[in-house]
Design a protein around this motif. Structure first.
Motif, mmCIF file in Angstrom:
data_model
loop_
_atom_site.group_PDB
_atom_site.id
_atom_site.type_symbol
_atom_site.label_atom_id
_atom_site.label_comp_id
_atom_site.label_asym_id
_atom_site.label_seq_id
_atom_site.Cartn_x
_atom_site.Cartn_y
_atom_site.Cartn_z
ATOM 1 N N TYR A 46 0.715 -1.111 0.170
ATOM 2 C CA TYR A 46 -0.039 -0.091 0.085
ATOM 3 C C TYR A 46 0.665 1.166 -0.065
ATOM 4 O O TYR A 46 0.731 2.178 -1.120
ATOM 5 N N GLY A 47 1.606 1.359 0.867
ATOM 6 C CA GLY A 47 2.575 2.462 1.130
ATOM 7 C C GLY A 47 4.168 2.391 0.681
ATOM 8 O O GLY A 47 4.358 1.222 0.791
ATOM 9 N N SER A 48 4.693 3.562 0.484
ATOM 10 C CA SER A 48 5.981 3.586 0.284
ATOM 11 C C SER A 48 6.839 4.775 0.584
ATOM 12 O O SER A 48 5.875 5.779 0.613
ATOM 13 N N SER A 49 8.046 4.881 1.001
ATOM 14 C CA SER A 49 8.702 6.009 1.344
ATOM 15 C C SER A 49 9.928 5.921 1.221
ATOM 16 O O SER A 49 10.449 4.907 1.728
ATOM 17 N N PHE A 50 10.513 6.838 0.484
ATOM 18 C CA PHE A 50 11.980 6.868 0.373
ATOM 19 C C PHE A 50 12.577 7.713 1.724
ATOM 20 O O PHE A 50 12.127 8.699 1.840
ATOM 21 N N ASP A 79 16.913 4.990 0.298
ATOM 22 C CA ASP A 79 16.543 3.463 0.660
ATOM 23 C C ASP A 79 15.027 3.898 0.558
ATOM 24 O O ASP A 79 14.349 4.950 0.488
ATOM 25 N N LEU A 80 14.480 2.550 0.784
ATOM 26 C CA LEU A 80 12.923 2.503 0.428
ATOM 27 C C LEU A 80 12.314 1.573 1.579
ATOM 28 O O LEU A 80 12.634 0.394 1.819
ATOM 29 N N LEU A 81 11.302 2.109 1.994
ATOM 30 C CA LEU A 81 10.360 1.088 3.063
ATOM 31 C C LEU A 81 9.024 0.959 2.396
ATOM 32 O O LEU A 81 8.441 2.110 1.746
ATOM 33 N N ILE A 93 8.739 -4.180 4.421
ATOM 34 C CA ILE A 93 9.753 -4.628 3.856
ATOM 35 C C ILE A 93 10.710 -3.089 3.746
ATOM 36 O O ILE A 93 10.345 -2.194 3.210
ATOM 37 N N LEU A 94 12.128 -3.265 4.226
ATOM 38 C CA LEU A 94 12.851 -2.298 4.018
ATOM 39 C C LEU A 94 14.053 -2.714 3.049
ATOM 40 O O LEU A 94 14.606 -3.652 3.416
#
Length: 313
Positions: A25-29, A39-41, A54-55
């Motif tokens: 659903y979500g993602s954040s750099f 990096d990305l979560l 997931i990181l």
């Protein structure tokens, strides 16, 4: 996942980011390890399994590694949004995750806040305050250059009102610097059209920068071979277009012109060709409902830009 190759995009198929079989659903750099790359979560939810977030750690060469084991709390329940921000002001991005029910009858899980334990890498934080631009500086771009591991590296952050589904990173622009000993250049491009440049900036500090409104037209790295003039300026309610006169000593077939409002929202953009001599580009206004404020015209050639502000009284 698509990598920008300059004149288009190529699909990346061999990375763990695209091989994960999750309901995401979500993602954040964010550069959680301060090594100079993002990096990305990824948050997961509303699946029967594989709900843990997931990181992914950026390896600096366009590849990512699953380092979810670094998350101190990562249970197998539903999450929506995520946001990075330095809550304890130690120079390292901490992580907030908004959790949710996995079904109507499911348990309402509390949100998760994880504090980054940090490392020896350096950093720089920049908080912008707009004057002619909006006070939160949303729509601004911040570029910095520093030497990391012997290589000159440019990084860029855009100040946005949202950074992913159901989440927004801190408005403070955060840059990891690795082993850099100083920041050579800081370039701030404001939504209202101005550009500010700082040089030889000390590391491991937070800069608070207020918008300088003394300049009307600004240039990042384009040479003096290109000049633009805007008319009319200010714009009258009856004007049907903005005329942009480009005087150029060079020729470019791969340029773009954009028109933004004071919130940094893109109102119009078009690919253009620039000829040696004079070129006239018309930006149509008939479909725009322009309220009073400061707008900006951006001429982009490759990685370079010229920005000019336009006033609507």
């Amino acid at each position: 996942m698509f990598r920008n190759v300059g004149n288009g995009f190529e699909e990346i198929t061999g990375e763990p980011i695209v091989q994960a079989n999750n309901c995401s659903y979500g993602s954040s750099f964010g550069d959680f390890d301060n090594d100079g790359d993002l990096d990305l979560l990824v948050t997961n939810g509303y699946c029967n399994s594989a709900l843990a977030n997931i990181l992914y750690a950026n390896q600096g060469d366009g590849t990512f590694e699953d380092v979810s084991n670094l998350l101190s709390f990562n249970p197998n329940f539903c999450s929506y949004g995520a946001a990075w921000g330095d809550i304890n002001n130690d120079g390292f991005l901490d992580l907030m995750v908004a959790n949710c029910k996995n079904s109507t009858a499911g348990i309402e899980n509390a949100n998760t806040l994880m504090v980054n334990q940090g490392n020896d890498n350096n950093w720089l934080k920049i908080k912008l305050s707009g004057v002619q631009s909006n006070s939160s500086a949303i729509g601004s771009k911040v570029k910095i250059k520093a030497t990391i591991d012997g290589e000159e590296v440019w990084q860029i952050r855009e100040i946005r009102s949202q950074s992913g589904h159901a989440g927004k990173n801190s408005l403070v622009a955060h840059f990891g610097l690795g082993n850099a000993v100083q920041v050579d250049s800081v370039v701030i491009i404001w939504p209202a059209g101005g550009t500010q440049v700082l040089e030889n900036v000390n590391i491991n500090q937070k800069l608070n920068i207020v918008e300088d409104i003394s300049n009307n037209v600004s240039r990042i790295t384009l040479s003096e071979s290109i000049r633009i003039q805007i008319s009319p300026n200010p714009i009258a309610p009856t004007d049907s277009s903005i005329q942009v006169l480009i005087e150029s000593d060079i020729q470019s077939q791969n340029s773009r012109m954009m028109f933004y409002n004071s919130l940094g929202e893109l109102l119009w953009n078009e690919s253009i060709s620039i000829n040696q001599g004079s070129s006239l580009i018309a930006i149509p206004l008939s479909s725009q409902d322009l309220s009073s404020g400061i707008y900006q015209v951006v001429l982009q050639i490759g990685n370079d830009e010229i920005v000019a502000k336009v006033v609507v009284p």
